[in-house]
Design a protein around this motif. Structure first.
Motif, PDB file in Angstrom:
ATOM      1  N   LEU A  54       9.590  -3.590 -11.172  1.00 30.25           N
ATOM      2  CA  LEU A  54       9.793  -3.968  -9.777  1.00 30.25           C
ATOM      3  C   LEU A  54       8.998  -3.063  -8.841  1.00 30.25           C
ATOM      4  N   ASP A  55       8.578  -3.619  -7.704  1.00 26.74           N
ATOM      5  CA  ASP A  55       8.033  -2.798  -6.640  1.00 26.74           C
ATOM      6  C   ASP A  55       9.159  -2.370  -5.698  1.00 26.74           C
ATOM      7  N   THR A  56       8.804  -1.708  -4.594  1.00 26.66           N
ATOM      8  CA  THR A  56       9.792  -1.238  -3.628  1.00 26.66           C
ATOM      9  C   THR A  56       9.296  -1.520  -2.213  1.00 26.66           C
ATOM     10  N   ARG A  57      10.011  -0.992  -1.222  1.00 25.93           N
ATOM     11  CA  ARG A  57       9.565  -1.096   0.169  1.00 25.93           C
ATOM     12  C   ARG A  57       8.695   0.091   0.572  1.00 25.93           C
ATOM     13  N   LYS A  58       8.271   0.892  -0.388  1.00 33.03           N
ATOM     14  CA  LYS A  58       7.394   2.030  -0.096  1.00 33.03           C
ATOM     15  C   LYS A  58       5.962   1.532   0.005  1.00 33.03           C
ATOM     16  N   THR A  59       5.706   0.824   1.091  1.00 37.64           N
ATOM     17  CA  THR A  59       4.427   0.151   1.303  1.00 37.64           C
ATOM     18  C   THR A  59       3.779   0.647   2.597  1.00 37.64           C
ATOM     19  N   THR A  60       2.517   0.287   2.776  1.00 37.82           N
ATOM     20  CA  THR A  60       1.787   0.656   3.982  1.00 37.82           C
ATOM     21  C   THR A  60       2.184  -0.278   5.120  1.00 37.82           C
ATOM     22  N   PRO A  61       2.612   0.257   6.271  1.00 34.72           N
ATOM     23  CA  PRO A  61       2.972  -0.616   7.389  1.00 34.72           C
ATOM     24  C   PRO A  61       1.877  -1.633   7.700  1.00 34.72           C
ATOM     25  N   ASN A  62       2.279  -2.876   7.882  1.00 30.69           N
ATOM     26  CA  ASN A  62       1.399  -4.000   8.196  1.00 30.69           C
ATOM     27  C   ASN A  62       0.486  -4.413   7.048  1.00 30.69           C
ATOM     28  N   PHE A  63       0.676  -3.812   5.869  1.00 30.34           N
ATOM     29  CA  PHE A  63      -0.124  -4.212   4.707  1.00 30.34           C
ATOM     30  C   PHE A  63       0.773  -4.601   3.526  1.00 30.34           C
ATOM     31  N   ARG A  64       2.071  -4.709   3.773  1.00 30.82           N
ATOM     32  CA  ARG A  64       3.031  -4.999   2.708  1.00 30.82           C
ATOM     33  C   ARG A  64       2.726  -6.321   2.023  1.00 30.82           C
ATOM     34  N   LEU A  65       2.345  -7.327   2.791  1.00 31.31           N
ATOM     35  CA  LEU A  65       2.046  -8.638   2.216  1.00 31.31           C
ATOM     36  C   LEU A  65       1.026  -8.506   1.091  1.00 31.31           C
ATOM     37  N   ALA A 101       5.659   4.193  -6.910  1.00 27.80           N
ATOM     38  CA  ALA A 101       4.251   4.583  -7.071  1.00 27.80           C
ATOM     39  C   ALA A 101       3.322   3.386  -7.201  1.00 27.80           C
ATOM     40  N   LEU A 102       3.841   2.225  -7.565  1.00 28.78           N
ATOM     41  CA  LEU A 102       2.992   1.030  -7.655  1.00 28.78           C
ATOM     42  C   LEU A 102       2.224   0.818  -6.363  1.00 28.78           C
ATOM     43  N   THR A 103       2.896   1.025  -5.245  1.00 26.94           N
ATOM     44  CA  THR A 103       2.262   0.743  -3.962  1.00 26.94           C
ATOM     45  C   THR A 103       1.918   1.994  -3.171  1.00 26.94           C
ATOM     46  N   HIS A 104       2.601   3.117  -3.409  1.00 24.67           N
ATOM     47  CA  HIS A 104       2.278   4.283  -2.584  1.00 24.67           C
ATOM     48  C   HIS A 104       1.312   5.258  -3.243  1.00 24.67           C
TER      49      HIS A 104
END
Length: 286
Positions: free
Chosen positions: A134-145, A271-274
């Motif tokens: 699974l991923d998380t909400r630890k994403t770059t603002p405005n780039f989550r999509l 870590a998948l996204t951050h």
């Protein structure tokens, strides 16, 4: 591809237009100054690393938004394994438009391909278990999509998209509410009062908290946060399939296989996204 309800035409268009406004402003003056208005050229998307390609569909939409006269010839698709020297696509049309779209296409594809590559790698470490990544909400603002889309392309599973599409009672929620039972009961009252039907997940930090969730009930998933593998294994045994289980907290590529072997249904990895590094890609005129 996994169902991704956030990938609506409206959301994609809003993202692309906002990003172009940020980058182009009142004009791509470098191209307007140096390139004749009637010049037509082509360029190839050149891969300069090894991994999983992502962002090809998005690139098509970006080129179309910049100039409908641009045409793409696809040679590789999202999810394709790539190596140094591969050409993903060729774009042809007004030269100014190719140059205006170039940086946004590259920024998106490099980042998305890096995430897809790391997701695919971690997924291989789960082989032989039932655990899903699974991923998380630890994403770059405005780039989550784009980041969550890349996780899916890499073979992972999206967790909640935002705060609005499920309820996750984490440690701070539990502490502020006065305990696990109080948090769950208040949540059910809120859902009834507002007429919402949202799944409930509760974070637990110990076997005692797992037992409290089991005694209270009314959830669909129990998160096992920062537990040692032996604790997780015991928690999975206690839960006994009554609710989905998710391991979370500080899980790395060195520990993920051991965590998966405990029998959990899902493993979430921020870590998948951050922390994923980009896949080097360039757009070359030829």
């Amino acid at each position: 591809m996994q169902n991704a309800p956030y990938l609506t035409p409206e959301a994609l268009s809003t993202f692309i237009r906002t990003a172009l406004t940020e980058d182009v402003g009142d004009g791509d003056h470098s191209s307007l100054a140096a390139i004749p208005a009637n010049a037509r050229n082509r360029a190839k998307l050149l891969v300069k690393g090894e991994g999983i390609l992502a962002g090809v569909q998005l690139a098509r939409l970006i080129f179309r938004e910049v100039d409908p006269a641009l045409r793409m010839e696809l040679l590789l698709t999202d999810g394709a394994p790539v190596k140094h020297g591969d050409v993903a696509f060729i774009v042809e049309g007004p030269a100014r438009s190719i140059l205006t779209a170039e940086r946004l296409v590259l920024n998106c594809m490099q980042r998305m391909s890096g995430i897809a590559t790391y997701t695919a790698y971690l997924t291989t470490l789960l082989a032989g278990t039932k655990a899903k990544l699974l991923d998380t909400r630890k994403t770059t603002p405005n780039f989550r999509l784009c980041e969550k889309w890349a996780v899916v392309i890499g073979g992972g599973v999206n967790h909640r998209y935002g705060l609005f599409d499920m309820i996750m009672l984490k440690d701070n929620h539990v502490d502020y509410a006065g305990g696990i039972r109080q948090a769950i009961e208040a949540t059910h009252a809120y859902l009834k009062r507002t007429g919402r039907d949202l799944p409930i997940e509760v974070e637990t930090r110990s076997l005692a908290e797992v037992q409290q969730v089991l005694e209270t009930g009314g959830v669909y998933r129990i998160m096992l946060d920062n537990m040692r593998p032996a604790q997780m294994r015991e928690a999975v045994r206690l839960i006994g399939g009554r609710y989905q289980t998710e391991a979370s907290g500080g899980i790395t590529e060195q520990t993920i296989a051991e965590v998966a072997a405990t029998g959990v249904d899902f493993i979430s990895v921020g870590a998948l996204t951050h922390s994923a590094t980009i896949l080097d890609i360039s757009l070359k005129a030829y």
